[in-house]
Motif scaffolding. Structure first.
Motif, PDB file in Angstrom:
ATOM      1  N   GLY A   1      -3.074   6.043  13.453  1.00 48.20           N
ATOM      2  CA  GLY A   1      -3.117   5.820  12.029  1.00 48.20           C
ATOM      3  C   GLY A   1      -2.946   4.247  11.897  1.00 48.20           C
ATOM      4  N   THR A   2      -3.540   3.374  10.948  1.00 51.90           N
ATOM      5  CA  THR A   2      -3.402   2.059  10.685  1.00 51.90           C
ATOM      6  C   THR A   2      -2.595   1.960   9.575  1.00 51.90           C
ATOM      7  N   ILE A   3      -1.581   0.932   9.439  1.00 56.56           N
ATOM      8  CA  ILE A   3      -0.872   0.613   8.375  1.00 56.56           C
ATOM      9  C   ILE A   3      -1.534  -0.310   7.275  1.00 56.56           C
ATOM     10  N   THR A   4      -2.104   0.295   6.341  1.00 56.71           N
ATOM     11  CA  THR A   4      -2.760  -0.550   5.281  1.00 56.71           C
ATOM     12  C   THR A   4      -1.597  -1.326   4.768  1.00 56.71           C
ATOM     13  N   GLY A   5      -2.116  -2.568   4.288  1.00 56.88           N
ATOM     14  CA  GLY A   5      -1.256  -3.560   3.667  1.00 56.88           C
ATOM     15  C   GLY A   5      -1.152  -3.668   2.252  1.00 56.88           C
ATOM     16  N   GLN A   6      -2.178  -4.136   1.680  1.00 55.35           N
ATOM     17  CA  GLN A   6      -2.331  -4.417   0.180  1.00 55.35           C
ATOM     18  C   GLN A   6      -2.440  -3.303  -0.678  1.00 55.35           C
ATOM     19  N   GLY A   7      -1.964  -3.486  -1.822  1.00 51.90           N
ATOM     20  CA  GLY A   7      -1.583  -2.591  -2.673  1.00 51.90           C
ATOM     21  C   GLY A   7      -2.669  -1.509  -3.000  1.00 51.90           C
TER      22      GLY A   7
ATOM     23  N   MET B   1      -5.114   3.856  -8.293  1.00 51.48           N
ATOM     24  CA  MET B   1      -4.968   3.267  -6.784  1.00 51.48           C
ATOM     25  C   MET B   1      -4.906   4.163  -5.820  1.00 51.48           C
ATOM     26  N   THR B   2      -5.372   3.741  -4.364  1.00 49.26           N
ATOM     27  CA  THR B   2      -5.391   4.746  -3.267  1.00 49.26           C
ATOM     28  C   THR B   2      -4.405   4.156  -2.228  1.00 49.26           C
ATOM     29  N   ASN B   3      -3.319   4.912  -1.958  1.00 50.27           N
ATOM     30  CA  ASN B   3      -2.288   4.405  -1.096  1.00 50.27           C
ATOM     31  C   ASN B   3      -2.684   4.550   0.350  1.00 50.27           C
TER      32      ASN B   3
ATOM     33  N   ALA C   1       0.720  -1.337   0.010  1.00 45.48           N
ATOM     34  CA  ALA C   1      -0.124  -0.072  -0.065  1.00 45.48           C
ATOM     35  C   ALA C   1       0.768   1.461   0.087  1.00 45.48           C
ATOM     36  N   LEU C   2       2.224   1.093   0.179  1.00 48.45           N
ATOM     37  CA  LEU C   2       2.919   2.361  -0.094  1.00 48.45           C
ATOM     38  C   LEU C   2       2.957   3.005  -1.590  1.00 48.45           C
ATOM     39  N   GLN C   3       2.829   2.114  -2.490  1.00 40.25           N
ATOM     40  CA  GLN C   3       2.861   2.399  -3.827  1.00 40.25           C
ATOM     41  C   GLN C   3       3.711   3.030  -4.338  1.00 40.25           C
ATOM     42  N   CYS C   4       4.931   2.565  -4.305  1.00 40.00           N
ATOM     43  CA  CYS C   4       6.246   3.393  -4.518  1.00 40.00           C
ATOM     44  C   CYS C   4       6.153   3.779  -6.033  1.00 40.00           C
ATOM     45  N   GLY C   5       6.627   4.947  -6.503  1.00 45.63           N
ATOM     46  CA  GLY C   5       6.716   5.333  -7.702  1.00 45.63           C
ATOM     47  C   GLY C   5       7.638   4.590  -8.455  1.00 45.63           C
ATOM     48  N   ILE C   6       7.585   3.942  -9.587  1.00 50.43           N
ATOM     49  CA  ILE C   6       8.570   3.332 -10.439  1.00 50.43           C
ATOM     50  C   ILE C   6       8.302   3.799 -11.978  1.00 50.43           C
TER      51      ILE C   6
END
Length: 694
Positions: free
Chosen positions: A328-334, A455-457, A12-17
């Motif tokens: 906050g809660t750390i979302t896992g999936q993309g 997508m929403t990170n 879920a960080l959805q890093c830029g590439i």
């Protein structure tokens, strides 16, 4: 060819590439995007290997002998395949009713696909039977946040704010393994003098770098949080003005925590009274301060109340809504955030609207061009739906998108049996997963580099997934498949396979809702490197940080809720004397259907390893790297032992990326979120006599 800016397909960080197609391969490079700032983990660096992997599904597959799942799968054309699926849907609904056909979605679907899947089930199938694998991830934290804060956005502030916090309490979170590029913010904070406290039964890589590591018995996090709040009350550390002006319901919580005095909490959790006092004093006095939870605290049969306990603490200390502070809660999936906002949950309509709310039904029905009375009411949650597959009043024809249920669901032996009891199973995936192997029909779908969408990170930042190359000739997007099926079911007029058209409709459907995307366009996303929701109008700047002035509740106040500790649904006894907990390894992701096919990741971690303390191992004559058998009341599995002197001596850790861990886990459900108890059940261990699972 020019490079295409997009995002990593994993967490879920959805890093830029960036992706640059060449004559024989695709070059993947990290981008200087706000969340990763040029960093990538090993999974991200190797993601392009999947695009031309020899295991890739390239054409629809159907059983050679219809109805016989022991017969081999054969290649088929799209018209034959879609006609078959439509016929099975129509036959089942004619014989057993509309709810006999359902869908199971995934937190990796783009916003457009998640939205369309929810719409497809309710408009094309007119069924209530839909849920998704995010029910197994974020549902407890989401339920607590919605009832307390009025909104569920995993991080209500940009992830970069973590670097500015002086104190961070991480509860059941191991970003060093699960989300490595996010560690730059924790590292930056420590470099500036911040102190971090990690709550985890294992000494993880994250815990190893922290100022203080608290190791509670799995299933006692709620008692720990209530114990910290007790100390805050007794020592005058509360923010009384904040409680008075911005919250409601605290007096009941104040009274309930009287029973959680430090010595009692030490006996319940194993965390010393001295460390309890130190922790709450740091949160109260070394500001800014944050409390961040993740699955370790939430995947329990009391996960909602546990998340609520940490919310109560954050509110009582006056952290929420202040700069570089809060909960906050750390979302896992993309797309774990966007995937839970727009309708693939059993009880939900787009914009985080409730399906049983008459006003929400009227609004969404108007956008969709149907009568509100056509919309079904809420259906069963994920495990409850799976538990009833193939039975009277249960789903008999199931469509599975972006989910490998055979590996990821609790009590997996039972879930496999229920999938086998279906009249018809359709699985859409990029590889032949363990779930696809059980299917009547397997559909090849596009990968991240072959599709457009959003997508929403984990911060609530809406991002653009951009198409960098064409998919193989016989591979279709899930939007194309759902639209084609809707057409065959006589409802095609309500659907589009164009992701931009779908997103613009999603904007209208979400308008005025909690997760309001009305002012977000593809053009804005590209120009601004993402837009934070809520964003109700095109001239609205978006909302990177929530709660500065008020909470989105009827009276603008956050709500405390009294919660009490209760033991896990299953506790150790003489037959099963230890606690099993599950989680992630750095080298793998989710059910492993993708990452277990990447050579570099498999070299680093080729098999599941059960982590146990050397003292526990000695009691059973186990040496490091021995094969061990883990047994619970639901099944058995064999893994190789890995000694870890940093894990509690009464706890065993098993990773869930392979078939094995979830053969053991407890399907007991949280009464509020319907989250299964993945993180605590009773287990026995012994030297293995043979390999295998059962």
């Amino acid at each position: 060819m020019p490079a295409t800016a997009t995002h990593c397909p994993y967490c879920a960080l959805q890093c830029g590439i960036t992706l640059t197609p060449g004559r024989t391969s695709i070059r993947l490079e990290p981008a200087d995007f706000p969340v990763n700032n040029g960093g990538l983990c090993a999974k991200g660096w190797t993601a392009a290997e999947l695009l031309d992997h020899p295991d890739r599904l390239l054409t629809p597959l159907v059983r050679k002998v219809p109805g016989d799942r022991s017969s081999p799968l054969r290649e088929a054309g799209w018209d034959e395949t879609l006609d078959l699926i439509a016929a099975k849907i129509q036959d089942s609904q004619r014989r057993y009713g509309r709810d006999s056909v359902g869908a199971f979605g995934g937190g990796g679907l783009t916003n457009e696909k998640a939205y369309t899947l929810g719409k497809f089930v309710r408009v094309a199938l007119r069924s209530s039977a839909i849920d998704y694998n995010g029910r197994f991830c974020m549902s407890s934290a989401a339920t607590a946040a919605n009832r307390s804060l009025g909104v569920d956005r995993g991080l209500p502030f940009p992830v970069a704010d973590i670097a500015r916090a002086r104190t961070v309490l991480l509860v059941g979170a191991n970003p060093a393994d699960a989300m490595p590029p996010a560690m730059q913010y924790l590292d930056a904070g420590r470099a500036n003098g911040a102190r971090h406290i990690v709550v985890d039964p294992r000494r993880t890589a994250t815990a190893a770098g922290s100022y203080r590591h608290l190791q509670p018995l799995p299933g006692t996090d709620l008692a720990l949080a209530n114990g910290l709040l007790h100390i805050a009350v007794r020592e005058g550390l509360l923010d009384e003005a904040y409680i008075r002006d911005r919250t409601t319901g605290f007096e009941a919580v104040r009274a309930s925590t009287a029973g959680y005095w430090p010595d009692r909490v030490e006996r319940m959790t194993g965390v010393s009274a001295a460390h309890l006092r130190e922790t709450v004093r740091m949160l109260a006095t070394e500001r800014p301060a944050m409390i961040l939870t993740a699955r370790g605290a939430e995947q329990h049969s009391n996960g909602t109340d546990t998340a609520q306990a940490w919310l109560n603490l954050a509110l009582a200390l006056g952290l929420v809504g202040r700069d570089a502070s809060g909960y906050g809660t750390i979302t896992g999936q993309g797309n774990g955030q966007g995937g839970r906002e727009h309708g693939q949950k059993a009880d939900q309509l787009p914009g985080y609207r409730r399906l049983n709310d008459p006003a929400a039904r009227r609004h969404v029905a108007a956008v969709w061009g149907i009568d509100p009375g056509e919309l079904p009411m809420p259906g069963k949650s994920a495990y409850e739906m799976l538990d009833r597959l193939g039975q009277d009043h249960g789903v008999r024809v199931l469509l599975v998108l972006a989910s490998n249920i055979v590996v990821s669901a609790p009590h997996a032996n039972h879930v496999r049996e229920r999938l086998q009891a279906l009249d018809f199973l359709v699985v859409s995936d990029i590889f032949r997963s363990e779930t696809a192997e059980l299917a009547d029909v397997v559909l090849p779908t596009t990968q991240f580099a072959e599709e457009d969408g959003t997508m929403t990170n984990l911060e609530g930042r809406v991002l653009r997934r951009r198409r960098a190359l064409d998919p193989p000739p016989e591979v279709r997007t899930d939007l194309q498949v759902l639209t084609a099926l809707a057409d065959r079911l006589g409802r095609g007029e309500f659907f589009s396979a164009d992701p931009r058209v779908v997103f613009d409709e999603l904007r209208r459907a979400s308008a005025g809702g909690i997760a309001d995307y009305a002012g977000i366009s593809w053009e804005r996303i590209e120009a601004e490197q993402g837009v934070f929701w809520p964003c109700p109008a095109e001239d609205h700047p978006g909302t990177p940080s929530l709660f500065a002035d008020r909470f989105p509740t009827a009276d603008g106040r956050a709500r405390f809720h009294r919660v009490e500790h209760r033991d896990p649904a299953e506790t150790p006894d003489r037959t099963y004397p230890y606690v099993l907990t599950t989680g992630r390894n750095m080298q793998q992701y989710q059910s492993g259907n993708q990452t277990r096919r990447v050579s570099a990741l498999n070299v680093a971690l080729p098999e599941a390893r059960a982590e146990l303390h050397p003292d526990l191992a000695r009691r059973h004559g186990i040496a490091d790297s021995d094969l061990v058998e883990l047994r619970t009341r639901r099944g058995r599995t064999v893994m190789r032992a890995r000694f870890n002197s940093g894990i509690r001596p009464d706890t065993i850790f098993a990773p869930f990326h392979w078939v094995g861990a979830n053969l053991l886990t407890d399907p007991a459900l949280d009464p509020h979120s319907r989250m299964p108890a993945f993180k605590a059940c009773a287990v026995a261990i012994a030297l293995a006599e043979e390999e295998g699972t059962a």
